[in-house]
Write a protein that holds these residues in place. Sequence first.
Motif, PDB file in Angstrom:
ATOM      1  N   GLU A  57       0.853  -1.183   0.000  1.00 58.16           N
ATOM      2  CA  GLU A  57       0.000   0.000   0.000  1.00 58.16           C
ATOM      3  C   GLU A  57       0.893   1.238   0.000  1.00 58.16           C
ATOM      4  OE1 GLU A  57      -2.639  -0.226   3.329  1.00 58.16           O
ATOM      5  OE2 GLU A  57      -4.072  -1.508   2.270  1.00 58.16           O
ATOM      6  N   LEU A  58       0.444   2.278  -0.697  1.00 57.28           N
ATOM      7  CA  LEU A  58       1.206   3.514  -0.783  1.00 57.28           C
ATOM      8  C   LEU A  58       0.365   4.684  -0.290  1.00 57.28           C
ATOM      9  CD1 LEU A  58       2.801   3.176  -4.353  1.00 57.28           C
ATOM     10  CD2 LEU A  58       3.930   2.801  -2.154  1.00 57.28           C
ATOM     11  N   GLU A  59       0.906   5.433   0.647  1.00 57.75           N
ATOM     12  CA  GLU A  59       0.213   6.627   1.122  1.00 57.75           C
ATOM     13  C   GLU A  59       0.479   7.803   0.182  1.00 57.75           C
ATOM     14  OE1 GLU A  59       1.362   7.495   5.097  1.00 57.75           O
ATOM     15  OE2 GLU A  59       0.555   5.620   5.930  1.00 57.75           O
ATOM     16  N   LEU A  60      -0.504   8.673   0.053  1.00 61.51           N
ATOM     17  CA  LEU A  60      -0.305   9.924  -0.677  1.00 61.51           C
ATOM     18  C   LEU A  60       0.649  10.793   0.130  1.00 61.51           C
ATOM     19  CD1 LEU A  60      -1.094  11.896  -3.004  1.00 61.51           C
ATOM     20  CD2 LEU A  60      -2.949  12.687  -1.507  1.00 61.51           C
ATOM     21  N   PRO A  61       1.847  11.092  -0.398  1.00 64.27           N
ATOM     22  CA  PRO A  61       2.827  11.822   0.411  1.00 64.27           C
ATOM     23  C   PRO A  61       2.384  13.248   0.724  1.00 64.27           C
ATOM     24  CG  PRO A  61       3.870  10.748  -1.477  1.00 64.27           C
ATOM     25  CD  PRO A  61       2.387  10.693  -1.712  1.00 64.27           C
ATOM     26  N   ALA A  62       2.829  13.754   1.863  1.00 61.37           N
ATOM     27  CA  ALA A  62       2.570  15.151   2.223  1.00 61.37           C
ATOM     28  C   ALA A  62       3.460  16.089   1.427  1.00 61.37           C
ATOM     29  CB  ALA A  62       2.798  15.363   3.719  1.00 61.37           C
ATOM     30  N   GLY A  68       4.332  22.588   2.316  1.00 60.35           N
ATOM     31  CA  GLY A  68       4.307  23.296   3.587  1.00 60.35           C
ATOM     32  C   GLY A  68       3.233  22.841   4.542  1.00 60.35           C
ATOM     33  N   VAL A  69       2.805  21.576   4.413  1.00 59.01           N
ATOM     34  CA  VAL A  69       1.744  21.030   5.260  1.00 59.01           C
ATOM     35  C   VAL A  69       2.170  19.657   5.780  1.00 59.01           C
ATOM     36  CG1 VAL A  69      -0.169  22.273   4.168  1.00 59.01           C
ATOM     37  CG2 VAL A  69       0.603  20.097   3.205  1.00 59.01           C
ATOM     38  N   GLU A  70       1.464  19.168   6.782  1.00 58.24           N
ATOM     39  CA  GLU A  70       1.744  17.836   7.332  1.00 58.24           C
ATOM     40  C   GLU A  70       0.957  16.744   6.622  1.00 58.24           C
ATOM     41  OE1 GLU A  70       4.167  17.250   9.491  1.00 58.24           O
ATOM     42  OE2 GLU A  70       4.578  19.402   9.293  1.00 58.24           O
ATOM     43  N   SER A  71      -0.078  17.124   5.881  1.00 57.16           N
ATOM     44  CA  SER A  71      -0.892  16.174   5.127  1.00 57.16           C
ATOM     45  C   SER A  71      -1.186  16.786   3.751  1.00 57.16           C
ATOM     46  CB  SER A  71      -2.203  15.875   5.860  1.00 57.16           C
ATOM     47  OG  SER A  71      -3.063  15.086   5.059  1.00 57.16           O
ATOM     48  N   HIS A  72      -1.049  15.992   2.711  1.00 54.40           N
ATOM     49  CA  HIS A  72      -1.158  16.510   1.344  1.00 54.40           C
ATOM     50  C   HIS A  72      -2.450  17.298   1.116  1.00 54.40           C
ATOM     51  CE1 HIS A  72      -0.020  15.992  -3.066  1.00 54.40           C
ATOM     52  NE2 HIS A  72      -1.217  16.534  -3.126  1.00 54.40           N
ATOM     53  N   ARG A 108     -11.086  17.847   0.351  1.00 56.98           N
ATOM     54  CA  ARG A 108     -10.040  18.477   1.157  1.00 56.98           C
ATOM     55  C   ARG A 108     -10.023  17.883   2.564  1.00 56.98           C
ATOM     56  NH1 ARG A 108     -10.554  24.760   2.931  1.00 56.98           N
ATOM     57  NH2 ARG A 108     -12.248  23.783   4.125  1.00 56.98           N
ATOM     58  N   GLY A 109      -8.823  17.703   3.116  1.00 56.83           N
ATOM     59  CA  GLY A 109      -8.669  17.230   4.483  1.00 56.83           C
ATOM     60  C   GLY A 109      -8.595  15.727   4.646  1.00 56.83           C
ATOM     61  N   SER A 110      -8.683  14.972   3.543  1.00 57.80           N
ATOM     62  CA  SER A 110      -8.708  13.510   3.615  1.00 57.80           C
ATOM     63  C   SER A 110      -7.299  12.921   3.654  1.00 57.80           C
ATOM     64  CB  SER A 110      -9.460  12.941   2.412  1.00 57.80           C
ATOM     65  OG  SER A 110     -10.768  13.470   2.304  1.00 57.80           O
ATOM     66  N   GLU A 111      -7.219  11.679   4.149  1.00 59.66           N
ATOM     67  CA  GLU A 111      -5.996  10.882   4.073  1.00 59.66           C
ATOM     68  C   GLU A 111      -6.217   9.793   3.031  1.00 59.66           C
ATOM     69  OE1 GLU A 111      -3.175  11.487   5.508  1.00 59.66           O
ATOM     70  OE2 GLU A 111      -3.880  13.154   6.777  1.00 59.66           O
ATOM     71  N   VAL A 112      -5.239   9.576   2.143  1.00 56.78           N
ATOM     72  CA  VAL A 112      -5.419   8.708   0.979  1.00 56.78           C
ATOM     73  C   VAL A 112      -4.337   7.639   0.937  1.00 56.78           C
ATOM     74  CG1 VAL A 112      -5.435   8.640  -1.549  1.00 56.78           C
ATOM     75  CG2 VAL A 112      -6.539  10.547  -0.345  1.00 56.78           C
ATOM     76  N   VAL A 113      -4.769   6.389   0.645  1.00 61.72           N
ATOM     77  CA  VAL A 113      -3.852   5.257   0.477  1.00 61.72           C
ATOM     78  C   VAL A 113      -4.228   4.538  -0.812  1.00 61.72           C
ATOM     79  CG1 VAL A 113      -3.036   3.075   1.425  1.00 61.72           C
ATOM     80  CG2 VAL A 113      -3.540   4.985   2.966  1.00 61.72           C
ATOM     81  N   SER A 125      -3.779  17.207  -7.726  1.00 61.31           N
ATOM     82  CA  SER A 125      -4.349  17.944  -6.603  1.00 61.31           C
ATOM     83  C   SER A 125      -4.196  19.440  -6.853  1.00 61.31           C
ATOM     84  CB  SER A 125      -3.696  17.552  -5.276  1.00 61.31           C
ATOM     85  OG  SER A 125      -2.400  18.110  -5.141  1.00 61.31           O
ATOM     86  N   ALA A 126      -5.119  20.207  -6.284  1.00 59.61           N
ATOM     87  CA  ALA A 126      -5.132  21.656  -6.468  1.00 59.61           C
ATOM     88  C   ALA A 126      -5.577  22.322  -5.170  1.00 59.61           C
ATOM     89  CB  ALA A 126      -6.090  22.040  -7.593  1.00 59.61           C
ATOM     90  N   PRO A 127      -5.119  23.543  -4.926  1.00 61.20           N
ATOM     91  CA  PRO A 127      -5.580  24.261  -3.728  1.00 61.20           C
ATOM     92  C   PRO A 127      -7.099  24.371  -3.704  1.00 61.20           C
ATOM     93  CG  PRO A 127      -3.713  25.391  -4.725  1.00 61.20           C
ATOM     94  CD  PRO A 127      -4.120  24.310  -5.685  1.00 61.20           C
TER      95      PRO A 127
END
Length: 272
Positions: A57-62, A68-72, A108-113, A125-127
Motif C-alpha cells: 500500500e502507498l500513502e499519498l505523500p505530504a 508546507g503542510v503535514e498532510s497533502h 479536502r482534508g482527507s488521508e489517501v492510500v 491535486s489543487a488548492p
Amino acid sequence: MIEVRYSTSPSSVETARTADLKDNFLIEDLFSKGEVHGVYTHDDRLVVGGAVPGDAELELPAWTEVLGVESHLERRELGIINVAEAGHVLVDGEKFELGHLDGLYVARGSEVVFAGAEAAFYFVSAPAHATYTTTVLERSKVEPVELGSPEGANERSLYRYVWGQDVQSAALQFGMTVIAGGSVWNTFPPHLHDRRTEVYLYVDLAETDRVFHFMGQPGATRHLVVADKQAVISPPWSIHSGSGTGSYAFIWAMTGENNAYTDLSPVALEDL
C-alpha cells in the motif's frame, strides 16, 4: 519523490530548444512500481502524480518541503483516475474500488492510500477553499459527450467527471477523452484557457505509438512527442491539441480562477 517546475513566459517558448520544452512541459516518468512520483508546477500550483502500489500500500505523500503542510490534502482537493488494472483507494479508511479509467474525487482534508497489485493511479491535486464530498466516478456510469466527425479525423467521446456541475469541487476539474478508432486529432480546433492551467496525460497508446502534442501561443506553436502515460503541462497562454499515430485516450485536469468548463477562447485555424 517530487519535482518542482517553474512558470515560463510565452516568448521564451518560441526560441526554446526541444530539450528545454521537454524539461519545462513534458512529464515522462510518473509511474514506477512501488513508488509515488509527483510534479509540482507553479502554474496554478497543481500537483500531478502517479502511484503504482505493486504488492504494498502507498500513502499519498505530504511532500511537506514543497507544500508546507503535514498532510497533502490539508488545504487541497484531489482527482484520481486508475490507468491500469483494477485496484482500490482508501480515503480515511473507506474503500473505493476503481477499474480501468474509473475516477475518484477526494475532498479536502482527507488521508489517501493506494492499493492494487496491477493498478496504476494518476492523480492531480489543487488548492481548495472549501470541503466537498468524496465521490467515485465509474466510467460506465458517466454519459459521454460525442464530438467531432470521421471526416475530420477527430471523432471522440468526452467523459466529464468533475467539471463544475453534478460533482462539486472548489476549483479542480478533470475527466477523460477517448479517441474513436480511425480518428487521430484531439481538442481540434484548439482553444485557450486564459484563467486556468490544464494538464494532459496520454494513456492507452501502444508501445510504438506517439502523440504529437501542439502547444504555444497561436501563431507561434511548438510541439512535443509524447508516449503512453506521459503528461504535458499546458499554461493558460498555450493552446493544447494533438494528433496520434494510433488509438489513444487522454486525461485532462484543470484548475485556476474558476471551475466553469465553458470558460475558454476558441482559436481559429487561420490564426495558428
